[in-house]
Design an enzyme around this catalytic site. Structure first.
Site, PDB file in Angstrom:
ATOM      1  N   GLY A   1       0.820  -1.200   0.000  1.00  0.00           N
ATOM      2  CA  GLY A   1       0.000   0.000   0.000  1.00  0.00           C
ATOM      3  C   GLY A   1       0.852   1.247   0.000  1.00  0.00           C
ATOM      4  O   GLY A   1       2.082   1.192   0.052  1.00  0.00           O
TER       5      GLY A   1
ATOM      6  N   SER B   1       1.687   1.373   4.203  1.00  0.00           N
ATOM      7  CA  SER B   1       2.263   0.173   4.791  1.00  0.00           C
ATOM      8  C   SER B   1       2.154  -0.989   3.820  1.00  0.00           C
ATOM      9  O   SER B   1       1.326  -0.994   2.907  1.00  0.00           O
ATOM     10  CB  SER B   1       1.581  -0.171   6.121  1.00  0.00           C
TER      11      SER B   1
ATOM     12  N   VAL C   1       1.775  -5.198   3.841  1.00  0.00           N
ATOM     13  CA  VAL C   1       1.401  -6.346   4.665  1.00  0.00           C
ATOM     14  C   VAL C   1       1.821  -7.607   3.916  1.00  0.00           C
ATOM     15  O   VAL C   1       1.545  -7.756   2.721  1.00  0.00           O
ATOM     16  CB  VAL C   1      -0.114  -6.360   4.955  1.00  0.00           C
TER      17      VAL C   1
ATOM     18  N   ASP D   1      -5.159  -4.002  -5.167  1.00  0.00           N
ATOM     19  CA  ASP D   1      -5.671  -4.350  -3.845  1.00  0.00           C
ATOM     20  C   ASP D   1      -7.177  -4.582  -3.868  1.00  0.00           C
ATOM     21  O   ASP D   1      -7.711  -5.420  -3.126  1.00  0.00           O
ATOM     22  CB  ASP D   1      -5.317  -3.265  -2.830  1.00  0.00           C
ATOM     23  N   ARG D   2      -7.886  -3.875  -4.748  1.00  0.00           N
ATOM     24  CA  ARG D   2      -9.335  -4.032  -4.826  1.00  0.00           C
ATOM     25  C   ARG D   2      -9.699  -5.376  -5.462  1.00  0.00           C
ATOM     26  O   ARG D   2     -10.714  -5.983  -5.101  1.00  0.00           O
ATOM     27  CB  ARG D   2      -9.942  -2.858  -5.598  1.00  0.00           C
TER      28      ARG D   2
ATOM     29  N   THR E   1     -10.341  20.360  23.798  1.00  0.00           N
ATOM     30  CA  THR E   1      -9.970  20.352  22.378  1.00  0.00           C
ATOM     31  C   THR E   1      -9.634  18.956  21.883  1.00  0.00           C
ATOM     32  O   THR E   1     -10.061  18.558  20.794  1.00  0.00           O
ATOM     33  CB  THR E   1      -8.780  21.298  22.144  1.00  0.00           C
TER      34      THR E   1
END
Length: 293
Positions: free
Chosen positions: A34, A37, A39, A134-135, A211
């Site tokens: 990716g 990262s 994997v 990846d898809r 905040t």
């Protein structure tokens, strides 16, 4: 709604008996590269993920460096070097360097995922070749969820958040691309100098009393509502029921907060790579046992 999480890699099974034949293609290395990262996983002859790793994607790392990294991961885990490999990459230079490292140092010719290399997948986009690798992996990983549904929607939380709409019969119907939660947070901090950088985690209440809590509420609860809203719109446009499956690092943060997600599967993309490879090699999978046949 009941949420189901499929955890990380299974524990490896018992070792093969001495002198037992080892299938030529195993261990199988699967790599999902990716933008942020990478994997990696090793699968055994039963198509089970026995080891998984997550490392930072570095576009400056050369093939020899990657070979050293891979060797180190295998050595630390006490794992055998791979006999075959499948690569999915949305960062082309890094994917090319992994391929070179595997060829040069491990004697492995990797299979690189693309729409052109998967003729049994029907990509229903205006430009089918533009689909990210990846898809396509998510398509194969989502198949197990289609047992009782006509469609599956994979919500992949990465640098961008992808909504991948999968139809029965290996159809990639289409999807949605949204900015990832961390990218949104980084843009906000860059534009507003007085806002502190915060951890992306859900606060106890939506109404912030300071905040930090107010930012966490907007970034986490607001993002979860965006995901739920888009899933409702997708389901309304589909002609049949759809199951929603979440994967990716940020899915752990919104687990239990998103109401439209049915399953959480941390290894969906890696497992999709394994099943993609098995499909290409003509191996079937007994889904009741998870064993190859």
């Amino acid at each position: 709604m009941r949420h189901v999480r499929i955890g990380p890699a299974r524990e490896p099974g018992p070792p093969l008996p001495y002198n037992a034949p080892v299938p030529a293609s195993f261990p199988l290395l699967v790599v999902d590269i990716g933008n942020t990262s990478t994997v990696l996983g090793l699968a055994d002859e039963g198509l089970n993920l026995t080891h998984t790793w997550r490392v930072r994607t570095n576009r400056d790392v050369l093939p020899d460096d990657l070979a050293l990294q891979l060797h180190g991961l295998f050595t630390l885990a006490g794992a055998q070097a791979p006999h075959a490999a499948v690569l999915s990459s949305v960062a082309p230079p890094v994917g090319q360097n992994y391929a070179l490292a595997l060829r040069r140092h491990f004697g492995v010719e990797p299979f690189e995922v693309s729409a052109a290399s998967l003729p049994d997948v029907r990509v229903e986009l205006d430009q089918p070749d533009a689909i990210g690798a990846d898809r396509l992996c998510n398509l194969f990983g989502a198949e197990r969820y289609l047992d009782t549904h006509e469609y599956a929607v994979v919500v992949d939380f990465g640098t961008s958040t992808n909504f991948d709409v999968i139809g029965r019969g290996r159809r990639f119907v289409g999807g949605i691309l949204a900015t990832g939660a961390q990218v949104s947070a980084d843009a906000l901090f860059a534009r507003a100098a007085k806002l502190p950088r915060i951890a992306l985690e859900a606060p106890r209440t939506a109404i912030g009393k300071n905040t930090v809590h107010a930012l966490q509420s907007g970034l986490v609860y607001g993002y979860a509502e965006m995901v739920d809203g888009l899933l409702r719109r997708i389901r309304a446009e589909l002609p049949g029921p759809a199951v929603a499956v979440a994967t990716g690092g940020f899915s752990r943060t919104v687990e239990g907060i998103c109401r439209e997600i049915d399953h959480y599967d941390e290894t969906l993309t890696l497992r999709g790579l394994v099943e993609l490879w098995a499909s290409r090699e003509g191996m079937g999978v007994d889904r009741a046992s998870g064993a190859a046949r």
